[in-house]
Design a protein around this motif. Structure first.
Motif, PDB file in Angstrom:
ATOM      1  N   GLY A   1       0.863  -1.119  -0.193  1.00 10.66           N
ATOM      2  CA  GLY A   1      -0.023   0.096   0.112  1.00 10.66           C
ATOM      3  C   GLY A   1       0.864   1.249   0.016  1.00 10.66           C
ATOM      4  O   GLY A   1       0.345   2.349   0.193  1.00 10.66           O
ATOM      5  N   ASN A   2       2.070   1.222  -0.576  1.00  8.97           N
ATOM      6  CA  ASN A   2       2.901   2.308  -0.561  1.00  8.97           C
ATOM      7  C   ASN A   2       3.057   2.893  -1.907  1.00  8.97           C
ATOM      8  O   ASN A   2       4.043   3.699  -2.175  1.00  8.97           O
ATOM      9  N   ASN A   3       2.310   2.538  -2.764  1.00  5.75           N
ATOM     10  CA  ASN A   3       1.809   3.129  -4.267  1.00  5.75           C
ATOM     11  C   ASN A   3       3.153   2.837  -4.929  1.00  5.75           C
ATOM     12  O   ASN A   3       3.426   3.559  -5.826  1.00  5.75           O
ATOM     13  N   GLN A   4       3.753   1.844  -4.613  1.00  4.72           N
ATOM     14  CA  GLN A   4       4.808   1.373  -5.572  1.00  4.72           C
ATOM     15  C   GLN A   4       3.918   0.157  -6.062  1.00  4.72           C
ATOM     16  O   GLN A   4       4.080  -1.118  -5.672  1.00  4.72           O
ATOM     17  N   PHE A   5       3.347   0.244  -7.412  1.00  8.50           N
ATOM     18  CA  PHE A   5       2.527  -0.638  -8.095  1.00  8.50           C
ATOM     19  C   PHE A   5       3.274  -1.294  -9.206  1.00  8.50           C
ATOM     20  O   PHE A   5       4.197  -1.141  -9.943  1.00  8.50           O
ATOM     21  N   ASN A   6       2.957  -2.840  -9.072  1.00 14.97           N
ATOM     22  CA  ASN A   6       3.375  -3.670 -10.186  1.00 14.97           C
ATOM     23  C   ASN A   6       2.101  -3.930 -11.229  1.00 14.97           C
ATOM     24  O   ASN A   6       0.923  -4.244 -10.514  1.00 14.97           O
TER      25      ASN A   6
END
Length: 180
Positions: free
Chosen positions: A82-87
């Protein structure tokens, strides 16, 4: 004796035991439009319905009739922490001409919007173009039991793209998925 009792319980009550499967809970976090303000303008927002439920409310002003000169595409991205580092996920709605999307994929899931919006209902004979107008959304909640796959818990971003000849509209919907 204990083994015989357990086998007897399973034999007598298998439907009760099978019904205790978990269902996912989908919670809206936020929604934002980043481009394509000449195709539509949105004032959708996520609000609390009660202590445990977030809903989507607001309006979308569709400024053009969406015919087959426009395409629809949906992309899914996942962030475990949930840290806005999306895959980017391989699961997506592939780019499709708008009328084909409306009369096929959208029609299968349009019951999600029933009594929650004033979208036109797509009859078996189809709809093309999707008419321009002001569309409202009231207390829209996504039913997690209708998900076709098992998804991991976490933070998701759904990107909706409507591409025209001159511009592309991008709408990002952020949500979390948790298993109850």
């Amino acid at each position: 004796m204990g083994l015989a009792f357990a086998i007897g319980i399973l034999w007598l009550f298998p439907p009760v035991l099978l019904q205790q499967q978990k269902t996912p809970e989908i919670i809206f976090q936020r929604i934002e439009q980043t481009s394509g303000f000449d195709i539509l303008t949105s004032n959708l927002r996520v609000t609390k319905f009660n202590r445990t439920c977030a809903v989507l409310n607001g309006t979308v002003d569709l400024l053009v009739d969406l015919d087959n000169s426009y395409t629809f595409q949906g992309n899914l991205a996942y962030s475990r922490l949930g840290n806005n580092q999306f895959n980017m996920s391989p699961m997506k709605v592939p780019e499709d001409p708008m009328c084909d999307f409306l009369n096929d994929t959208y029609r299968e899931y349009q019951d999600v919007f029933e009594e929650k919006t004033n979208h036109p209902f797509i009859e078996p004979e189809g709809l093309c173009p999707f008419p321009a107008g002001l569309y409202w959304y009231k207390n829209l909640v996504v039913d997690g039991s209708k998900l076709p796959y098992d998804f991991e818990e976490g933070y998701y971003r759904v990107t909706i793209l409507i591409t025209g000849v001159e511009s592309t509209m991008e709408l990002n919907v952020y949500l979390t998925l948790a298993w109850e």
